[in-house]
Write an enzyme that holds these catalytic residues in place. Structure first.
Site, PDB file in Angstrom:
ATOM      1  N   LEU A  65     -24.943   1.796  -5.972  1.00 26.37           N
ATOM      2  CA  LEU A  65     -23.856   2.743  -6.102  1.00 26.37           C
ATOM      3  C   LEU A  65     -22.624   1.896  -5.556  1.00 26.37           C
ATOM      4  O   LEU A  65     -22.300   1.253  -4.374  1.00 26.37           O
ATOM      5  CB  LEU A  65     -24.011   4.346  -5.074  1.00 26.37           C
ATOM      6  CG  LEU A  65     -24.917   5.199  -6.244  1.00 26.37           C
ATOM      7  CD1 LEU A  65     -24.728   6.228  -4.760  1.00 26.37           C
ATOM      8  CD2 LEU A  65     -24.679   5.782  -7.086  1.00 26.37           C
ATOM      9  N   ASP A  66     -21.618   1.918  -6.522  1.00 27.94           N
ATOM     10  CA  ASP A  66     -19.868   1.553  -6.017  1.00 27.94           C
ATOM     11  C   ASP A  66     -19.954   2.095  -5.063  1.00 27.94           C
ATOM     12  O   ASP A  66     -19.821   3.569  -4.179  1.00 27.94           O
ATOM     13  CB  ASP A  66     -19.348   1.690  -6.984  1.00 27.94           C
ATOM     14  CG  ASP A  66     -19.264   1.373  -8.846  1.00 27.94           C
ATOM     15  OD1 ASP A  66     -20.094   0.068  -8.567  1.00 27.94           O
ATOM     16  OD2 ASP A  66     -18.593   1.589  -9.526  1.00 27.94           O
ATOM     17  N   ARG A  67     -19.269   1.172  -3.965  1.00 26.27           N
ATOM     18  CA  ARG A  67     -18.461   1.303  -2.529  1.00 26.27           C
ATOM     19  C   ARG A  67     -18.149   3.036  -3.026  1.00 26.27           C
ATOM     20  O   ARG A  67     -17.964   3.594  -1.749  1.00 26.27           O
ATOM     21  CB  ARG A  67     -17.414   0.250  -2.060  1.00 26.27           C
ATOM     22  CG  ARG A  67     -17.230   0.435  -1.146  1.00 26.27           C
ATOM     23  CD  ARG A  67     -16.118  -0.347  -0.413  1.00 26.27           C
ATOM     24  NE  ARG A  67     -14.496  -0.238  -1.402  1.00 26.27           N
ATOM     25  CZ  ARG A  67     -14.207   0.567  -0.496  1.00 26.27           C
ATOM     26  NH1 ARG A  67     -13.758   0.213   0.619  1.00 26.27           N
ATOM     27  NH2 ARG A  67     -12.702   0.438  -1.167  1.00 26.27           N
TER      28      ARG A  67
END
Length: 243
Positions: free
Chosen positions: A58-60
């Site tokens: 998942l993106d930050r």
């Protein structure tokens, strides 16, 4: 906003963990971001299991449900599940605007738009004729003046797929530095980091995207886990006027 909230194990299976990932945590260590905590290192320290690994990321800035395999065999099994698109994923997103529809599916190819006078962000994706096939189903969960809470069901796994498709639909995500309403925010962020001025312009210090559920077959049964909307996004939504 600082990453003070810690990851939380919501499902413990002999073969895997499903974790509620907080926003502003990386999935795994990145050499260039030594100052940012990551879920993999946290899990390894908390469980003592060095074989734990993430079969997806998942993106930050994205919060929500994330799976981690516990051994090499389950890692191989998850690799196959994700490669063959056998893992169902749903997301919640808060966007600017109010669509005329309650449900829609956007089937539009995505690819790099390229650096131009109107785009100075190299990684930006967009709907382009020669892009890779991408389809996302959207359903309205709630509406407030100027904003909509959407359920998003990506049917493919392209880079920034939900965010780029929402931008194409004219429904930019709240807090999105790349695909949001202000094209200069991302470049400012790269120079200064998150500032109070950027948060004011974006309305949130991170993109309003939350991985709501994961589902997949395992050992003859079906696994489905939901992680409720993250607290910061729920507070933002509830704080909006009803109209």
């Amino acid at each position: 906003m600082t990453p003070r909230e810690k990851p939380r194990i919501v499902t413990e299976h002999p073969d895997f963990y499903i974790v509620a990932k907080p926003a502003l945590w990386l999935t795994h260590p990145v050499r260039a971001r030594v100052d940012v905590p990551d879920v993999l290192t946290f899990l390894q320290r908390e469980t003592g299991e060095l074989a734990v690994s993430p079969p997806h990321r998942l993106d930050r800035e994205t919060s929500g449900a994330q799976v981690f395999s516990r051994d090499t065999d389950s890692a191989r099994r998850f690799f196959t599940l994700f490669k063959e698109h056998l893992v169902g994923k749903s997301y919640l997103a808060i966007v600017h605007g109010s669509p005329e529809w309650d449900e829609t599916t956007l089937d539009a190819p995505l690819g790099f738009v390229g650096l131009t006078g109107s785009n100075r962000i190299q990684i930006r994706q967009g709907v382009v004729p020669d892009g890779k096939p991408a389809a996302t189903e959207f359903k309205v969960v709630g509406r407030k003046p100027g904003f909509t809470l959407l359920h998003a069901f990506p049917r493919s796994g392209r880079l920034h797929q939900i965010r780029a498709h929402l931008h194409h639909l004219g429904l930019p995500m709240v807090g999105d530095k790349i695909y949001g309403r202000d094209p200069d925010v991302f470049l400012a962020f790269m120079q200064t980091g998150q500032t109070s001025d950027l948060t004011r312009r974006l309305l949130l210090p991170r993109q309003a995207l939350h991985a709501h559920s994961l589902s997949f077959g395992w050992d003859g049964g079906q696994v489905r886990v939901e992680v409720p909307l993250a607290g910061d996004l729920a507070a933002f939504w509830e704080g909006l006027p009803q109209g």
